[in-house]
Design an enzyme around this catalytic site. Structure first.
Site: not given
Ligand code: PEP
Ligand code: MG
Length: 754
Positions: A368, A681
């Protein structure tokens, strides 16, 4: 017969004598000679010599009491040569009863050291690097006591700072001495957030320059140190109890911290150093330097990891000493932040207008911290091995996140080249900006909707800049991660309202809290889990803690104020979870209506497809959802059983591979057949080549980090979707582990700007 140990109690007075000798002024060499004389006398040694490391790595005798003076600035040893070389190599003291017996001993007739047997040498450490060696010798064979070794190390630390501060060596000579890494270096890492940056290094965990090395009042200083240690211990104990924490550290890491924090050896070394006259901060630096020098050489990854734990602990202790709990500091202009790793919230504490780039020793693309860097459009290269030892605060640094490299102290020609590339990028950005209002149609007329991922207020301005058609993924947990305490209803509703206001008519898809995994909240109790990514996270947590989820849904409904509302649940792994989540939304809408509050004029409730189980149950899921969005970051990690946060495995598998693309194709087809709107996404949607493959598979909605919108739009505008579809589907049945090269070749044929 000299009496040993006299120095122990006299340490402070010795340091003071050194200070006084220096205050007397005079030429640098004279002062240096005086310093070695004072040390020899105080340590009851017949010889005291100082060797400094020259730029080429040679060790040169800079001053001596007891050896032949004519050897000063004449005796030089090659890197690794002699006992002095050995100390430099090991980064720790060498204590020998009979030096000439040691295999590394190198005889230098010009020094006249024949009669001396006992030998104690300690490195002059700065930031974990040895810059010189301080030696005492005696005729009589004997091993120096532990206290004497400790004493000499403290003196060496003070000398290291004095040398670096220009107090002991002439300016000219100082130029030839290697005080800090100074050669240009190029490190290869991995690209985490695209872009280029040139600026000055700012260490996220700065070494405290102990300007005040010597304490005025030992008793008071000891009390200060003890208070800070107790504070630190209490804080770590508390974090372990899950009551209150500071970081996203896992239980194991904290447990190791606790072990170190309560470690008697560590505490004693610190206390000894303070008792000997150092300030608490200088004591931390001294003990840290020694650990770094010792453990830094360890090949064993476990030991190196322990070093990291200790480093963090030292940083924490320094923060306790300064009484400042904050991580971030004031930045100079054009700052390049250097860190081992960052928690998602850390980066947000820095002034974004001055932060140009980020270099990390660890991390992974899907962590993250990297996602936040991309969200903030800060070029970031990670996994730069040994980075922090190789760069000093203020060094000029280049972040080349196009190639995944970092240049430390770059040569002028490299700077010129990077500047030229930065100009090209700026021009390309300007071109993307021109495309801002152009709708994204492929050459053969297929509309591709480009959306942006967001999660913070700062993203809202960027929405305008990118020309994205909406927010395809609003990560609501970011607000929780950057807060010191749990955001309450009002704070949540206020943020959602600001987002909807800023988006205007453009749709915003709010994802409910996706906590757990690598997104741990300091203030939210979390149990220790062996596999957090497979653990109690996202919708699982939401359904088990319905109060938390319902409060969030209530805030979303309130913020919508009768406008359309899109809500999406993360990590749905079972259709019943979606059913339960959707039922909560309806309950909350009914609740609002009972109170006379407006229901959203239109409600869309969707699921993220990121658990592989759902790929085979879309026939059940799709009819219950209003839309789905594929979270490729998680889908990849679960499909390939490769932890997205673990640098060793995170980027090992390619999304551009038959198994992954086939899964994506299956999702797209199922959605097309049922007429369910589907978007992608995950981060791959923002990379032109990956996005090209997605468009080829038929995806028409892509949500991505802001910096991806321009390049992806350019790709879409120049792409022939039908040709891309034919090309990519032919590759799906292949037997290769990755079809990246083939897709790239295809993309080059179909559009030019990959
Ligand atoms: C994903 O897992 O691709 C996503 C968009 O969510 P995050 O990256 O916040 O887990
Ligand atoms: Mg996810």
């Amino acid at each position: 017969m000299p009496v040993s140990g006299v120095a122990i109690r006299g340490q402070r007075s010795l340091l003071r004598q050194i200070r006084e000798a220096l205050a007397g002024g005079g030429p640098a060499q004279t002062r240096l000679d005086m310093v070695v004389r004072i040390i020899a006398r105080s340590m009851v040694a017949e010889v005291c010599s100082l060797y400094m490391r020259r730029a080429g790595g040679e060790m040169e005798l800079f001053a001596t009491e007891g050896l032949e003076l004519k050897a000063v600035h004449v005796t030089r040893m090659k890197p690794g040569e002699g006992l002095v070389g050995e100390i430099m190599k090991l980064g720790r003291p060498l204590n020998l009863a009979d030096a000439p017996e040691h295999p590394a001993f190198s005889y230098r007739p010009e020094t006249g050291e024949d009669p001396y047997h006992a030998f104690l040498g300690v490195p002059l450490l700065r930031g974990g690097r040895a810059i010189g060696v301080l030696v005492v010798q005696n005729r009589t064979e004997r091993v120096y006591t532990e206290d004497e070794v400790e004493d000499l190390q403290i003196i060496a630390m003070v000398l290291a700072e004095m040398v670096a501060g220009g107090e002991l060596i002439t300016e000219d000579e100082l130029k030839g001495v290697e005080l800090a890494p100074h050669r240009p270096e190029r490190l290869k890492g991995s690209k985490f957030a695209d872009g280029l940056a040139y600026g000055v290094a700012v260490l996220h965990e700065p070494p405290v320059a102990p300007s005040q090395l010597l304490s005025e009042d030992v008793v008071a200083e000891e009390a200060r140190l003890k208070a800070a240690i107790s504070g630190l211990q209490a804080q770590i104990d508390q974090m372990l109890e899950g009551q209150h924490g500071l970081v996203e550290a896992s239980y194991e890491v904290l447990d190791t911290y606790r072990m170190f924090a309560h470690d008697r050896g560590w505490n004693r070394s610190l206390e000894d150093a303070v008792r000997n006259g150092l300030t608490a901060e200088a004591a931390v630096e001294r003990v840290r330097s020694e650990h770094r020098a010792r453990l830094g050489q360890a090949r064993d990854p476990y030991l190196r990891e322990r070093l990291h734990d200790l480093e963090d602990l030292n940083d924490r202790l320094l923060r306790h000493l300064s009484g400042d709990g904050h991580v971030a500091r004031e930045l100079p202009n054009d700052a390049i932040l250097i860190a081992r790793n960052l928690g998602p919230a850390d980066l947000l504490e820095y002034d974004r207008t001055k932060l140009r780039g980020l270099l990390l020793e660890e991390g992974s693309t899907a962590s993250h911290a990297a996602i936040v860097a991309r969200a903030l459009d800060i070029p970031c290269v990670g996994r730069l091995h040994g980075l922090r030892d190789k760069v000093s605060e203020g060094d000029p640094v280049i972040v080349d996140a196009e190639t995944g490299e970092a240049y430390l102290r770059p040569r002028p020609d490299v700077v010129t080249a990077i500047r030229a590339r930065m100009d090209v990028r700026a021009q390309r950005r300007a071109e993307f900006a021109k495309l801002r209002d152009t709708p994204a149609f492929t050459r053969d007329g297929a509309k591709v909707t480009l959306l942006m991922n967001a999660g913070l207020d700062v993203d809202l301005d960027i929405l305008e800049e990118t020309g994205a058609e909406g927010i395809g993924l609003f990560r609501t947990e970011f607000q929780f991660m950057v807060a010191e305490e749990m955001p309450r209803f009002n704070a949540q509703a206020a943020l959602y309202e600001r987002v909807m206001d800023a988006a205007g008519d453009r749709p915003v898809t709010f994802r409910t809290l996706d906590l757990g995994g690598d997104k741990v909240l300091p203030y939210l109790e979390a149990e220790r889990e062996d596999n957090p990514a497979l653990g109690w996270r996202a919708i699982r947590m939401g359904l088990d803690r319905p109060a938390l989820l319902r409060l969030q849904l209530r805030a979303l409904i309130a913020a919508a104020k009768g406008r359309p509302l899109r809500i999406m649940f993360p990590l749905v792994a079972n259709v019943d979870e979606f059913r339960a989540g959707r039922a909560l939304v309806e309950t909350e809408i009914a609740w609002a209506q009972r109170r006379g509050r407006p229901a959203p004029s239109r409600l869309d409730v969707g699921a993220m497809v990121e658990a592989p189980s759902m790929v085979w149950h879309l026939d059940a899921l799709l009819p219950m959802t209003d839309f789905v969005s594929v979270g490729t970051n998680d889908l990849l990690q679960y499909m390939f059983a490769a932890d997205r946060g673990n640098p060793r495995v995170a980027d090992r598998y390619d999304p551009l591979s038959p198994p992954f693309l086939r899964a994506m194709e299956q999702i797209q087809r199922a959605c097309a057949e049922t007429g369910t709107p589907v978007s992608v996404c995950g981060e791959m949607a923002g990379r032109p080549l990956e996005a090209f493959a997605l468009v080829a598979l038929g995806f028409e909605r892509l949500s991505m980090p802001p910096a991806g919108v321009g390049p992806v739009k350019q790709m879409v505008l120049s792409c022939d979707r039908e040709a891309a579809r034919r090309g990519v589907s032919a590759l799906l049945r292949g037997s290769a582990g990755s079809v990246r090269n083939e897709i790239e070749t295809l993309a080059r044929k179909i559009y030019l700007a990959v």
